[in-house]
Write a protein that holds these residues in place. Structure first.
Motif, PDB file in Angstrom:
ATOM      1  N   THR A  32      52.965  54.465  24.365  1.00  0.00           N
ATOM      2  CA  THR A  32      53.648  53.767  23.275  1.00  0.00           C
ATOM      3  C   THR A  32      54.629  54.639  22.498  1.00  0.00           C
ATOM      4  N   TRP A  33      54.684  55.938  22.786  1.00  0.00           N
ATOM      5  CA  TRP A  33      55.644  56.801  22.094  1.00  0.00           C
ATOM      6  C   TRP A  33      57.003  56.722  22.787  1.00  0.00           C
ATOM      7  N   ALA A  34      57.496  55.512  22.953  1.00  0.00           N
ATOM      8  CA  ALA A  34      58.762  55.283  23.653  1.00  0.00           C
ATOM      9  C   ALA A  34      59.409  54.024  23.091  1.00  0.00           C
ATOM     10  N   GLU A  35      60.669  53.847  23.406  1.00  0.00           N
ATOM     11  CA  GLU A  35      61.388  52.692  22.871  1.00  0.00           C
ATOM     12  C   GLU A  35      60.840  51.372  23.398  1.00  0.00           C
ATOM     13  N   ARG A  36      60.255  51.398  24.596  1.00  0.00           N
ATOM     14  CA  ARG A  36      59.667  50.186  25.178  1.00  0.00           C
ATOM     15  C   ARG A  36      58.391  50.546  25.932  1.00  0.00           C
ATOM     16  N   VAL A  37      57.439  49.598  25.952  1.00  0.00           N
ATOM     17  CA  VAL A  37      56.174  49.845  26.631  1.00  0.00           C
ATOM     18  C   VAL A  37      55.635  48.543  27.198  1.00  0.00           C
ATOM     19  N   LEU A  38      54.963  48.645  28.343  1.00  0.00           N
ATOM     20  CA  LEU A  38      54.303  47.505  28.991  1.00  0.00           C
ATOM     21  C   LEU A  38      52.843  47.475  28.558  1.00  0.00           C
ATOM     22  N   VAL A  39      52.369  46.298  28.108  1.00  0.00           N
ATOM     23  CA  VAL A  39      50.991  46.157  27.637  1.00  0.00           C
ATOM     24  C   VAL A  39      50.400  44.847  28.155  1.00  0.00           C
ATOM     25  N   ARG A  40      49.085  44.719  28.014  1.00  0.00           N
ATOM     26  CA  ARG A  40      48.400  43.476  28.360  1.00  0.00           C
ATOM     27  C   ARG A  40      48.345  42.572  27.127  1.00  0.00           C
ATOM     28  N   SER A  41      48.645  41.305  27.306  1.00  0.00           N
ATOM     29  CA  SER A  41      48.674  40.387  26.164  1.00  0.00           C
ATOM     30  C   SER A  41      47.297  40.203  25.540  1.00  0.00           C
ATOM     31  N   ALA A  42      46.212  40.376  26.310  1.00  0.00           N
ATOM     32  CA  ALA A  42      44.861  40.230  25.762  1.00  0.00           C
ATOM     33  C   ALA A  42      44.520  41.327  24.756  1.00  0.00           C
ATOM     34  N   HIS A  43      45.291  42.399  24.752  1.00  0.00           N
ATOM     35  CA  HIS A  43      45.033  43.532  23.855  1.00  0.00           C
ATOM     36  C   HIS A  43      45.959  43.530  22.638  1.00  0.00           C
ATOM     37  N   VAL A  44      46.719  42.460  22.480  1.00  0.00           N
ATOM     38  CA  VAL A  44      47.758  42.368  21.454  1.00  0.00           C
ATOM     39  C   VAL A  44      47.318  41.407  20.361  1.00  0.00           C
ATOM     40  N   ALA A  45      47.710  41.695  19.124  1.00  0.00           N
ATOM     41  CA  ALA A  45      47.480  40.795  17.986  1.00  0.00           C
ATOM     42  C   ALA A  45      48.789  40.604  17.232  1.00  0.00           C
ATOM     43  N   ARG A  46      48.978  39.421  16.699  1.00  0.00           N
ATOM     44  CA  ARG A  46      50.204  39.130  15.941  1.00  0.00           C
ATOM     45  C   ARG A  46      50.175  39.885  14.612  1.00  0.00           C
ATOM     46  N   LEU A  47      51.314  40.444  14.225  1.00  0.00           N
ATOM     47  CA  LEU A  47      51.419  41.182  12.969  1.00  0.00           C
ATOM     48  C   LEU A  47      51.463  40.210  11.800  1.00  0.00           C
ATOM     49  N   PRO A  48      50.526  40.318  10.838  1.00  0.00           N
ATOM     50  CA  PRO A  48      50.615  39.471   9.648  1.00  0.00           C
ATOM     51  C   PRO A  48      51.914  39.713   8.888  1.00  0.00           C
ATOM     52  N   GLU A  49      52.457  38.662   8.290  1.00  0.00           N
ATOM     53  CA  GLU A  49      53.767  38.764   7.640  1.00  0.00           C
ATOM     54  C   GLU A  49      53.794  39.788   6.515  1.00  0.00           C
ATOM     55  N   ASN A  50      52.660  39.936   5.818  1.00  0.00           N
ATOM     56  CA  ASN A  50      52.653  40.839   4.658  1.00  0.00           C
ATOM     57  C   ASN A  50      52.040  42.200   4.959  1.00  0.00           C
ATOM     58  N   LEU A  51      51.984  42.575   6.244  1.00  0.00           N
ATOM     59  CA  LEU A  51      51.484  43.895   6.619  1.00  0.00           C
ATOM     60  C   LEU A  51      52.644  44.729   7.150  1.00  0.00           C
ATOM     61  N   ALA A  52      52.912  45.864   6.504  1.00  0.00           N
ATOM     62  CA  ALA A  52      54.018  46.734   6.911  1.00  0.00           C
ATOM     63  C   ALA A  52      53.780  47.280   8.321  1.00  0.00           C
ATOM     64  N   PRO A  53      54.807  47.340   9.152  1.00  0.00           N
ATOM     65  CA  PRO A  53      54.626  47.826  10.528  1.00  0.00           C
ATOM     66  C   PRO A  53      54.026  49.225  10.610  1.00  0.00           C
ATOM     67  N   GLU A  54      54.418  50.119   9.697  1.00  0.00           N
ATOM     68  CA  GLU A  54      53.884  51.471   9.784  1.00  0.00           C
ATOM     69  C   GLU A  54      52.386  51.521   9.472  1.00  0.00           C
ATOM     70  N   ILE A  55      51.913  50.638   8.590  1.00  0.00           N
ATOM     71  CA  ILE A  55      50.480  50.557   8.324  1.00  0.00           C
ATOM     72  C   ILE A  55      49.767  49.958   9.526  1.00  0.00           C
ATOM     73  N   ALA A  56      50.331  48.917  10.081  1.00  0.00           N
ATOM     74  CA  ALA A  56      49.727  48.265  11.242  1.00  0.00           C
ATOM     75  C   ALA A  56      49.660  49.207  12.438  1.00  0.00           C
ATOM     76  N   ALA A  57      50.676  50.044  12.632  1.00  0.00           N
ATOM     77  CA  ALA A  57      50.684  50.967  13.764  1.00  0.00           C
ATOM     78  C   ALA A  57      49.623  52.047  13.623  1.00  0.00           C
ATOM     79  N   ALA A  58      49.164  52.287  12.406  1.00  0.00           N
ATOM     80  CA  ALA A  58      48.112  53.277  12.160  1.00  0.00           C
ATOM     81  C   ALA A  58      46.719  52.724  12.416  1.00  0.00           C
ATOM     82  N   LEU A  59      46.606  51.429  12.568  1.00  0.00           N
ATOM     83  CA  LEU A  59      45.313  50.749  12.540  1.00  0.00           C
ATOM     84  C   LEU A  59      44.587  50.635  13.876  1.00  0.00           C
ATOM     85  N   PRO A  60      45.253  50.409  15.012  1.00  0.00           N
ATOM     86  CA  PRO A  60      44.520  49.953  16.204  1.00  0.00           C
ATOM     87  C   PRO A  60      43.387  50.849  16.675  1.00  0.00           C
TER      88      PRO A  60
END
Length: 303
Positions: free
Chosen positions: A97-125
């Motif tokens: 994921t330390w790249a401009e684009r990455v391939l992932v499985r959709s089952a491992h993905v969650a939608r970003l809540p509108e009021n959650l900053a991306p940098e906070i969300a990226a620290a969470l998984p």
């Protein structure tokens, strides 16, 4: 595309020009990465410590926030343009994921809540899923007396908060400088686990212990009641004694669980101390984190 990674196994971290991910198959997505978390585990990806299917030259990283740029056939949950967060391992494209684009499985993905900053969300998984899965392993609920050793780190501080939400009685093991912060996160007491003989000096007894500081498990197991439970996230759980169950916890991707954690972070029920860094400075920060010198801060690469 630009990525931060290695040219070969055991190679030095550097900025690389990498090929774009292949087109996604069924159950896969390509993300345009917005921000990606840095953890001590990332140093294991190319050294044999954690086999995630990395195929150098490749970017490191197993967690991110990104915008969906391509979907596999018959994808029904996510659409192009959706902002999402993910923990991915193994890596279906052989690069992280330390790249401009990455391939992932959709089952491992969650939608970003509108009021959650991306940098906070990226620290969470990884930290959030590890904490949640460790508490599940320890069967933590409102009746549990829980000790968290190494509680000031990002993963363990999330475990303190999640255990508090479950109603557990939590004692945090950490240095005195973090005592006020950990009480604010839900700990009822803080033990100075940096002091010699800390475990022998405590008269507390616990139902469950979470080990997040290497080299503390042998002392901490002595504070468990007979038949208690110990889980280590530092791969050094001791042998069972007195009917105590011991285990090492290795995080598993889970999109649904990640969505729950993101909702808690968006509502303010989960907090992390996050600092961002541009990719050009990422190698130095990654080395600092791998060396245990993050100071309790979770670092995030921004793209």
């Amino acid at each position: 595309m630009i990525g931060l990674g290695v040219r070969a196994a055991n190679g030095a971290l550097e900025i690389l020009d990498l090929p774009d991910p292949r087109q996604p198959d069924a159950g896969e997505l390509v993300l345009e990465v917005v921000a990606a978390g840095i953890g001590p585990w990332d140093a294991l990806l190319h050294t044999g410590g954690w086999d995630v299917g990395l195929v150098p030259p490749a970017a490191l990283g197993v967690e991110a926030v990104g915008r969906v740029s391509a979907t596999g056939p018959d994808e029904t949950e996510f659409r192009t343009g959706d902002l999402v967060l993910v923990h991915e391992a193994p890596l279906p494209g052989g690069s992280g994921t330390w790249a401009e684009r990455v391939l992932v499985r959709s089952a491992h993905v969650a939608r970003l809540p509108e009021n959650l900053a991306p940098e906070i969300a990226a620290a969470l998984p990884v930290a959030g899923l590890t904490a949640q899965q460790a508490l599940d392993e320890l069967q933590v609920d409102a009746t549990t007396r829980l000790l968290v050793v190494g509680a000031s780190g990002p993963t363990a501080s999330l475990a303190v908060q999640l255990a508090h939400l479950r109603g557990a009685d939590i004692v945090a093991g950490a240095g005195p400088a973090r005592a006020d912060q950990l009480r604010a996160l839900g700990a009822s007491e803080v033990i100075d686990t940096h002091a010699d003989g800390w475990a022998q000096k405590s008269d507390r007894r616990f139902d469950a212990v979470l080990i997040a500081a290497k080299g503390t498990a042998e002392d901490a197991i002595g504070l468990l009641t007979d038949g208690g439970r110990l889980t280590s996230i530092t791969s050094d759980a001791p042998d069972p004694i007195r009917g105590i169950t011991t285990s090492n916890l290795y995080v598993q991707p889970n999109g649904r669980a990640l969505a729950e954690l993101a909702a808690l972070a968006a509502s303010g029920d989960l907090r992390l101390d996050v600092q961002t860094t541009p990719i050009k400075d990422g190698a130095a920060i990654a080395d600092q984190v791998a060396g245990g010198r993050s100071g309790g801060v979770k670092y995030v690469l921004e793209f």
